[in-house]
Scaffold this active site. Structure first.
Site, PDB file in Angstrom:
ATOM      1  N   GLU A 148       0.924  -1.071  -0.056  1.00 21.60           N
ATOM      2  CA  GLU A 148      -0.062  -0.127   0.004  1.00 21.60           C
ATOM      3  C   GLU A 148       0.867   1.260   0.030  1.00 21.60           C
ATOM      4  O   GLU A 148       0.952   1.999   1.040  1.00 21.60           O
ATOM      5  CB  GLU A 148      -0.860   0.017   1.294  1.00 21.60           C
ATOM      6  CG  GLU A 148      -2.008   1.131   1.445  1.00 21.60           C
ATOM      7  CD  GLU A 148      -3.007   0.762   0.364  1.00 21.60           C
ATOM      8  OE1 GLU A 148      -3.028   0.051  -0.573  1.00 21.60           O
ATOM      9  OE2 GLU A 148      -4.202   1.716   0.438  1.00 21.60           O
ATOM     10  N   LYS A 155       2.805   1.451  -6.341  1.00 26.21           N
ATOM     11  CA  LYS A 155       1.477   1.115  -6.991  1.00 26.21           C
ATOM     12  C   LYS A 155       1.509   1.786  -8.442  1.00 26.21           C
ATOM     13  O   LYS A 155       1.190   1.021  -9.382  1.00 26.21           O
ATOM     14  CB  LYS A 155       0.009   1.517  -6.148  1.00 26.21           C
ATOM     15  CG  LYS A 155       0.037   0.490  -5.296  1.00 26.21           C
ATOM     16  CD  LYS A 155      -1.557   0.368  -4.624  1.00 26.21           C
ATOM     17  CE  LYS A 155      -1.802  -0.149  -3.652  1.00 26.21           C
ATOM     18  NZ  LYS A 155      -1.849  -1.684  -3.733  1.00 26.21           N
ATOM     19  N   SER A 178      -6.634  -0.321  -0.206  1.00 26.11           N
ATOM     20  CA  SER A 178      -7.793   0.159   0.606  1.00 26.11           C
ATOM     21  C   SER A 178      -7.799   1.482   1.004  1.00 26.11           C
ATOM     22  O   SER A 178      -8.863   1.906   1.511  1.00 26.11           O
ATOM     23  CB  SER A 178      -7.485  -0.373   2.020  1.00 26.11           C
ATOM     24  OG  SER A 178      -6.590  -1.285   2.136  1.00 26.11           O
ATOM     25  N   HIS A 231     -11.814  -3.456  -4.436  1.00 24.34           N
ATOM     26  CA  HIS A 231     -11.393  -3.892  -2.908  1.00 24.34           C
ATOM     27  C   HIS A 231     -12.031  -4.972  -2.159  1.00 24.34           C
ATOM     28  O   HIS A 231     -13.161  -5.156  -1.968  1.00 24.34           O
ATOM     29  CB  HIS A 231     -11.876  -2.527  -2.377  1.00 24.34           C
ATOM     30  CG  HIS A 231     -11.371  -2.524  -0.917  1.00 24.34           C
ATOM     31  ND1 HIS A 231     -12.276  -1.823   0.167  1.00 24.34           N
ATOM     32  CD2 HIS A 231     -10.165  -2.911  -0.493  1.00 24.34           C
ATOM     33  CE1 HIS A 231     -11.354  -2.022   1.380  1.00 24.34           C
ATOM     34  NE2 HIS A 231     -10.421  -2.446   0.953  1.00 24.34           N
ATOM     35  N   ASN A 249     -14.708   1.731   4.557  1.00 27.49           N
ATOM     36  CA  ASN A 249     -13.574   2.182   5.434  1.00 27.49           C
ATOM     37  C   ASN A 249     -13.664   3.712   5.963  1.00 27.49           C
ATOM     38  O   ASN A 249     -13.430   4.106   7.062  1.00 27.49           O
ATOM     39  CB  ASN A 249     -12.179   2.132   4.815  1.00 27.49           C
ATOM     40  CG  ASN A 249     -11.444   0.613   4.944  1.00 27.49           C
ATOM     41  OD1 ASN A 249     -12.034  -0.098   5.872  1.00 27.49           O
ATOM     42  ND2 ASN A 249     -10.733   0.369   4.241  1.00 27.49           N
TER      43      ASN A 249
END
Ligand code: NAD
Length: 620
Positions: A309, A314, A336, A357, A407
């Site tokens: 992450e 990425k 996330s 996700h 989230n």
């Protein structure tokens, strides 16, 4: 009506050629005989909706198939296939579906000619159940213990069904029907029944929406994952088990080995439990192609990135990968926290990119959030929804924002937990209050399970995106754990410690050190009322859902509620955050939120909700 059917002056038979569940099976029980096709199924799913059979099902089932069997079916709500139905005498025979009608007519003719005694069948159903006092006491005492352990106090329907049967099993049909009606009425108008029926309807609505997206896409033939860690390995496993060949790419051999080992362990467990034959295990493992380079990735229709992450890593992985793909391949990220539109900036074909996700562990968690970035095309969404559905998951399409839907609403809840601990509340008391409310685990335990490092990171991202509501103004309890290298279950120490018991099973255990670690960051110990704890945690979560609906992050209360139930274990019997506000009454909920408005923006009621309260509108 069913009693009149049962009393007709000629024999009757139910020819069951498909699913006869609930009312359908109660209708079948009102007939004298039942024949079932080999692929059909019967059962009483009513308790899953928080109600009990109400068309005479609780009366007829124990008289036809015995008290033990009837209790088992009615109190668990499970379906039974033809074989089980016959072995428990719920039906009289199994036939191939193309012979069903013919065989049924033959049985009726036999009944008319007197070869089969249909009057005896009726008599059995209209009299008390044949049990002596001792047998009755034994049957119901054992069943009560089991039902109260399995269903628990938050799901009262199974116990209500049991009590109805216990009371009316000594009566004739008319008396027994009256008892069933009384119990049915009691249970049908509860909040739990409203929530569970609503949940069933929401499930259907969400599935219908997924189907309407998926039908626009062609079937995914090949998939790929980038990163063979916890998530990438899980996604590769799920693809393989569901029949989609998958390339699994990592940068280190160790990562690939760990991914393959995890897949092989999960498959091994399925073989052990008799769920799949060894051959299927081998076939599934063969579908995973572990690799350290991009060779063969040009075959993939969908590629899921699941590397570490870190936005820079990425972006570079996504841009590099895109060069090796066919032009219409769909690339997605399992991030996330990082906004999809931000990651899309690194790509030449941002329209072919979206978020996908998954939740951890991938093989168990049903939800997949499919996140539409600013440039994502409808075709991309359709293909990813289709892929998620093939994996046996429930996809919910949401729009892009920090934390996406799940989230984004979970973190205000966790922030409220941190704030309460800061004000002197005992975190174990908070856990107990939230578990009593119905959460499968309290917030401190949840942080330990998810991983404190992951949560500290995500809280930081959300604080930056929504500083007025999620900004961090003190060293939080979660941060204090992180600073002490207590990362939760992953290193056996977090808010609790995780130690093996005598049988080697890991147990959550209180740890004295935690109090000392928290001490510099918290005020003097203070008691909080259970209801106050619930309100302080639930209100920010619910208000954030309202903001997500206002902003179009999620399209409907049904999808919002389903996402919370499947993604973070929101108590099912409460039906989700919107249903919870509905049950309390939007007006009452707003008033409770006002009481806490001094605590910050996260408790401020959005105008849209104020308007709903004023106009007496509801989410459902
Ligand atoms: P992990 O650390 O277990 O796995 C990451 C893997 O990526 C490692 O095997 C690593 O070797 C590999 N990797 C690193 N750089 C790479 C590259 N350039 N190309 C290919 N592989 C590379 O991490 P994880 O927990 O599986 O998380 C992966 C992603 O999923 C993260 O974005 C995370 O936020 C997200 N996610 C995690 C969870 C969770 O609970 N773990 C839940 C939902 C989403």
């Amino acid at each position: 009506l069913f009693n009149r059917l049962e009393d007709l002056p000629f024999p009757t038979i139910a020819a069951i050629n498909g699913f006869a569940l609930g009312g359908g099976f109660e209708l079948a029980l009102a007939c004298d005989f039942r024949l079932i096709a080999d692929k059909a199924a019967v059962g009483f799913p009513e308790v899953k909706l928080g109600i009990i059979p109400g068309y005479g099902g609780t009366v007829r089932a124990p008289r036809v198939m015995g008290v033990d069997n009837a209790l088992k079916w009615i109190c668990t709500g499970k379906h039974a296939k033809a074989g089980e139905a016959l072995s428990l005498a719920a039906v009289d025979g199994i036939v191939a579906v193309d012979k069903l009608l013919q065989s049924s007519v033959k049985m009726l003719l036999d009944a008319r000619s007197g070869e089969l005694n249909y009057q005896a069948r009726r008599a059995e159903k209209s009299q008390p159940v044949w049990l002596n006092d001792m047998e009755r006491t034994m049957a119901f005492t054992a069943a009560k213990a089991l039902v109260s352990q399995q269903a628990g106090p938050d799901y009262p329907a199974p116990m209500t069904a049991l009590k109805a049967i216990e009371k009316h099993c000594v009566m004739d049909r008319d008396g027994a029907s009256q008892v069933e009606i009384e119990h049915f009425v009691d249970i049908a108008f509860t909040d739990v029944a409203a929530s569970l029926v609503g949940l069933f309807l929401n499930e259907q609505a969400v599935a219908k929406k997924a189907r309407s997206h998926a039908k626009k896409a062609e079937k995914v033939q090949h998939a790929a994952v980038l990163g063979a860690g916890i998530m990438g390995g899980g996604i590769a496993y799920q693809s393989a088990v569901k029949g989609i060949p998958v390339l699994m790419k990592d940068v280190v051999q160790q990562g690939l080995d760990a991914g393959m080992q995890e897949a092989s362990q999960l498959l091994g467990k399925l073989v052990e439990r008799g769920k799949i034959p060894v051959k299927k295990m081998a076939e599934s493992l063969n579908r995973i192609d572990p690799t350290l380079d991009y060779a063969g990735i040009d075959r993939a229709d969908v590629i899921v990135e699941a590397v570490v992450e870190n936005p820079a890593v990425k972006k570079s992985v996504l841009a590099e990968c895109e060069k090796h793909l066919q032009d219409n391949a769909v690339l997605c990220s399992n991030t996330s926290t990082i906004r999809i539109t931000e990651l899309a900036g690194a790509l030449a074909r941002p329209e072919n990119f979206c978020g996908m996700h998954f939740f951890n562990p991938v093989h168990k968690m049903p939800l997949v959030e499919v996140i539409r970035g600013e440039q994502t095309s409808d075709e991309t969404i359709a293909r990813v929804v289709a892929y998620a559905s093939t994996l046996g998951k429930t996809p919910i399409v949401v729009n892009d924002c920090a934390g996406f839907l799940v989230n984004r609403v979970l973190f205000p809840y966790l922030a409220a937990f941190n704030q309460l601990v800061h004000e002197g509340a005992d975190f174990q008391v908070i856990d107990r209050a939230m578990e009593k409310f119905g959460w499968p685990m309290g917030p401190a335990y949840l942080l330990d399970v998810v991983g404190i490092d992951t949560c500290v990171h995500a809280a930081g991202v959300l604080a930056e995106a929504f500083p007025d509501r999620m900004g961090i103004t003190h060293t939080t309890a979660m941060q204090a754990m992180f600073d002490a290298d207590r990362l939760g279950q992953k290193n056996s120490k977090g808010f609790y410690q995780y130690v093996p018991d005598k049988r080697g099973r890991i147990q959550k255990t209180p740890d004295e050190d935690v109090g000392k670690l928290l001490q510099p960051h918290v005020n003097a110990a203070k008691d909080f009322d259970g209801q106050d704890i619930v309100d302080r945690l639930m209100i920010p979560l619910c208000l954030e859902i309202v903001r997500c609906l206002d902003e179009g992050i999620v399209a409907s209360p049904a999808e919002a509620d389903m996402a919370l139930i499947m993604g973070i274990g929101f108590p099912m019997f409460r039906g989700g955050a919107c249903r919870y506000m509905n049950t309390l009454g939007v007006n009452e909920f707003c008033q409770r939120a006002e009481e806490f408005s001094g605590l910050g923006e996260q408790y401020k009621v959005p105008d849209s909700l104020q308007a709903m309260a004023k106009e007496g509108r509801n989410f459902y």
